[in-house]
Write a protein that holds these residues in place. Structure first.
Motif, short mmCIF file in Angstrom:
data_model
loop_
_atom_site.label_atom_id
_atom_site.label_comp_id
_atom_site.label_asym_id
_atom_site.label_seq_id
_atom_site.Cartn_x
_atom_site.Cartn_y
_atom_site.Cartn_z
N PRO A 76 0.81 -1.22 0.00
CA PRO A 76 0.00 0.00 0.00
C PRO A 76 0.85 1.27 0.00
CG PRO A 76 -0.87 -1.56 1.59
CD PRO A 76 0.41 -2.13 1.09
N VAL A 77 0.40 2.27 -0.77
CA VAL A 77 1.07 3.58 -0.80
C VAL A 77 0.63 4.35 0.45
CG1 VAL A 77 1.34 5.74 -2.07
CG2 VAL A 77 1.14 3.59 -3.32
N LEU A 78 1.60 4.96 1.16
CA LEU A 78 1.31 5.67 2.40
C LEU A 78 1.38 7.19 2.25
CD1 LEU A 78 3.32 3.44 4.92
CD2 LEU A 78 0.90 3.29 4.32
N ASP A 79 2.22 7.69 1.34
CA ASP A 79 2.35 9.13 1.20
C ASP A 79 2.77 9.48 -0.23
OD1 ASP A 79 2.23 11.77 2.06
OD2 ASP A 79 4.29 11.80 2.81
N ILE A 80 2.30 10.63 -0.72
CA ILE A 80 2.66 11.12 -2.05
C ILE A 80 2.95 12.61 -1.96
CG2 ILE A 80 1.51 9.41 -3.52
CD1 ILE A 80 -0.97 11.16 -3.55
N ASP A 81 3.84 13.11 -2.84
CA ASP A 81 4.18 14.54 -2.83
C ASP A 81 4.62 14.97 -4.22
OD1 ASP A 81 4.51 17.03 -1.58
OD2 ASP A 81 6.64 16.68 -1.22
N TRP A 82 3.99 16.04 -4.74
CA TRP A 82 4.38 16.58 -6.04
C TRP A 82 5.67 17.37 -5.93
CZ3 TRP A 82 2.33 15.07 -10.44
CH2 TRP A 82 1.00 14.62 -10.48
N CYS A 83 6.50 17.28 -6.94
CA CYS A 83 7.73 18.06 -6.98
C CYS A 83 7.37 19.54 -7.15
CB CYS A 83 8.61 17.60 -8.13
SG CYS A 83 10.10 18.59 -8.34
N PRO A 84 7.90 20.44 -6.30
CA PRO A 84 7.53 21.86 -6.44
C PRO A 84 8.13 22.53 -7.66
CG PRO A 84 9.19 21.58 -4.73
CD PRO A 84 8.81 20.20 -5.18
N HIS A 85 9.11 21.87 -8.32
CA HIS A 85 9.79 22.47 -9.47
C HIS A 85 9.41 21.84 -10.79
CE1 HIS A 85 12.65 22.82 -5.93
NE2 HIS A 85 12.09 24.00 -6.08
N ASN A 86 8.50 20.86 -10.74
CA ASN A 86 8.03 20.23 -11.97
C ASN A 86 6.67 19.61 -11.71
OD1 ASN A 86 7.61 18.30 -14.15
ND2 ASN A 86 9.70 18.81 -14.72
N ASP A 87 5.65 20.13 -12.37
CA ASP A 87 4.28 19.70 -12.08
C ASP A 87 3.94 18.33 -12.65
OD1 ASP A 87 3.79 21.96 -10.63
OD2 ASP A 87 2.87 23.07 -12.27
N GLN A 88 4.90 17.67 -13.29
CA GLN A 88 4.63 16.33 -13.83
C GLN A 88 5.43 15.24 -13.12
OE1 GLN A 88 4.49 18.53 -17.99
NE2 GLN A 88 4.72 16.33 -18.26
N VAL A 89 6.10 15.60 -12.03
CA VAL A 89 6.91 14.63 -11.28
C VAL A 89 6.34 14.49 -9.87
CG1 VAL A 89 9.19 14.19 -10.29
CG2 VAL A 89 8.99 15.06 -12.62
N ILE A 90 6.11 13.25 -9.46
CA ILE A 90 5.53 12.96 -8.15
C ILE A 90 6.30 11.81 -7.50
CG2 ILE A 90 3.76 11.39 -9.11
CD1 ILE A 90 1.84 12.46 -6.91
N ALA A 91 6.48 11.91 -6.19
CA ALA A 91 7.16 10.85 -5.42
C ALA A 91 6.14 10.14 -4.55
CB ALA A 91 8.26 11.46 -4.55
N SER A 92 6.38 8.85 -4.31
CA SER A 92 5.48 8.06 -3.47
C SER A 92 6.29 7.16 -2.53
CB SER A 92 4.54 7.21 -4.33
OG SER A 92 5.29 6.34 -5.18
N GLY A 93 5.82 7.03 -1.29
CA GLY A 93 6.42 6.13 -0.31
C GLY A 93 5.43 5.03 0.03
N SER A 94 5.94 3.82 0.31
CA SER A 94 5.04 2.68 0.42
C SER A 94 5.44 1.72 1.53
CB SER A 94 5.01 1.93 -0.93
OG SER A 94 4.44 0.66 -0.81
#
Length: 525
Positions: free
Chosen positions: A133-151
């Protein structure tokens, strides 16, 4: 004080004295009362504005009000994740809204273009590369098409979303960051340096990554003795503050790997705390008292013996998630399981944390997304937009300041952090600091198209060899010969192929399991 027969039973100031009012309050009552039956009060001759100034603190945000959008502007039929983790489950930027959802056989999240409102089909493509399961997500503040996820699968993955959104499910991340030994519950991008990502896991470790090279360059694994509840960068990204299960709030310099300030028992209750940095360098915390009352507090990291301010709110048991707007110094508190959003203004005058208002609705919130300032509609005096997660839908809530004029309101929209990075990753790891690059919202914010894509390809996809060379300059180990690097690349290719084949096998097994479950359900029925 007048009796039933309109006779003057006793003067207002004697009543004020009897009830222990302050001297200022007694003077106010004395000036307001009539001197005799039918006498006129001096207060009636005072200008109305002066009267109000005595009673109510002046603030341009006193009349901020929230309003949920109409049903056709919501995102419907979304199975929001039920995982027991106190993150917001939603991340928003001026292009997309991302929501962590229920997924069988792994973890997934939806990425929807903002205009994709209405009912979301069950077959809508997802981002589904995690095996837990994915627990957290965060969009990159310098690129609106890049997102990180922790699981829960102990990994951090960084994804590149196509410009117009997903047409097929995304299973291959741009980079997989492996270094945690337990589930990863927190991911947070650096506010001013490109490609710097922080992750925190249930192994009580904080790792700071250079995403451009896929390397863990800082590992803070001996600073927390218990679970980390949250991590927050300061305005220029030189410090982080953390809240932990051991009831401590810590301010940490990650590059020096030392604790700058620490407060034991910031909140004495056993339930989770939150700590965030404010623009002036102070730390704002939410937590619980020993009697399980929800509290909020303001701290100066230079002297954390006593809080600048401490307020008790109510006895609800939902964790308070703080969302902070550095431009207006407003903090919005969203309790998990609450049906309201409270908002406060932070100022330099006592009591420092001023209650403004509460937005209330009927349905409890399971999570909350917060739009960056550059994604707001300045023509409607919108100062915040939330994306409230219900059990089966996502509902935008718009906060506005009522103004009669249609002109741009400079006082509501000072220059705000834009999408341009102030530093490269290597510069930050070498010790440089820089404040965010600010932009004006006077003519609205128009997301760039080509520039965003170039930034991603240059820094994450195309420039790995050059990034590695730069990175070696700041790392202690010396460069290895070219032949060794070629061998390493060959080994890396083999490992990646093996990982891909294992993933394919897992996908096939998942399909097989779901088919068997369907057969079992039919037999049981």
């Amino acid at each position: 004080i007048y009796g039933p027969g309109r006779q003057l039973e006793r003067s207002g100031n004697s009543w004020a004295e009897e009830h222990g009012c302050s001297a200022a309050c007694q003077a106010f009552v004395a000036s307001a009362q009539p001197h005799a039956l039918g006498g006129k009060s001096p207060l009636l001759h005072m200008p109305w504005k002066d009267t109000m100034r005595r009673v109510v603190r002046q603030s341009k945000f006193r009349h901020v009000f929230g309003q949920a959008v109409k049903n056709d502007q919501c995102y419907d039929d979304i199975r929001v994740s039920r995982v027991t983790w106190d993150s917001s489950f939603c991340a928003v930027n001026p292009r997309f809204v991302a929501i962590i959802i229920e997924a069988s056989g792994g973890g997934a999240f939806l990425v929807l273009p903002l205009h994709k409102t209405g009912r979301i089909d069950k077959s809508y493509p997802t981002v589904c590369g995690h095996t837990g399961p994915v627990l957290d997500i965060d969009w990159c503040p310098h690129n609106d098409q890049v997102i990180a996820s922790g699981s829960e699968d102990c990994t951090v993955m960084v994804w590149q979303i196509p410009e117009n959104g997903l047409t097929l499910s995304l299973t291959e991340p741009v980079v997989i960051l492996e270094g945690h030994s337990k589930r990863v519950g927190i991911v947070a991008w650096h506010p001013t340096a490109r490609n710097v990502l922080l992750s925190a896991g249930c192994d009580n470790a904080i790792i700071i990554w250079n995403v451009g090279t896929g390397e863990a360059l800082i590992n803070l694994d001996d600073m927390h003795s218990d679970m980390i509840y949250n991590v927050s960068w300061n305005r220029n990204g030189s410090l982080i503050c953390t809240a932990s299960k051991d009831k401590k709030v810590r301010v940490i310099d990650p590059r020096k790997q030392e604790i700058v300030a620490e407060k034991e028992k910031a909140h004495e209750g056993a339930r989770p705390m939150r700590a965030i940095f404010l623009a002036d360098g102070n730390v704002f915390t939410t937590g619980f008292s020993r009697m399980s009352e929800r509290q909020l507090a303001l701290w100066n990291p230079k002297n954390m013996q006593e809080p600048i301010a401490l307020h008790e709110m109510d006895t609800s048991n939902g964790v308070l998630l703080p969302f902070y707007d550095p431009d207006t110094s407003i903090i919005y508190l969203c309790g998990k399981g609450d049906s309201s959003i409270r908002y406060f203004e932070i100022t330099d005058e006592s009591p420092y944390v001023h209650y403004l208002n509460t937005f209330s609705s009927k349905e409890p919130q399971r999570g909350m997304g917060y739009m960056p300032k550059r994604g707001l509609d300045v023509n409607k005096c919108e100062i915040a937009r939330f994306f409230k997660l219900h059990e089966r839908k996502c509902e935008p809530i718009i906060m506005t300041v009522p103004r009669k004029s249609d002109l741009f309101q400079d006082d509501l929209y000072p220059d705000t952090a834009g999408p341009e990075a102030a530093l490269e990753a290597e510069e930050w790891f070498e010790g440089k600091n820089a404040d965010p690059v600010l932009i004006s919202l006077k003519h609205g914010y128009i997301p760039g198209k080509n520039r965003d894509l170039k930034v991603v390809k240059k820094n994450i996809l195309d420039s790995k060899p050059t990034a590695n060379k730069k990175c070696d300059l700041i790392n202690i180990p010396k460069k290895t010969p070219d032949t060794a690097s070629v061998q390493n690349e060959a080994k890396l290719d083999e490992i990646l192929k093996e990982i891909k084949s294992i993933k394919d096998t897992i996908c096939n097994q998942d399909e097989r399991i779901s088919k068997l479950e369907q057969q079992m359900a039919k037999i049981a029925a």
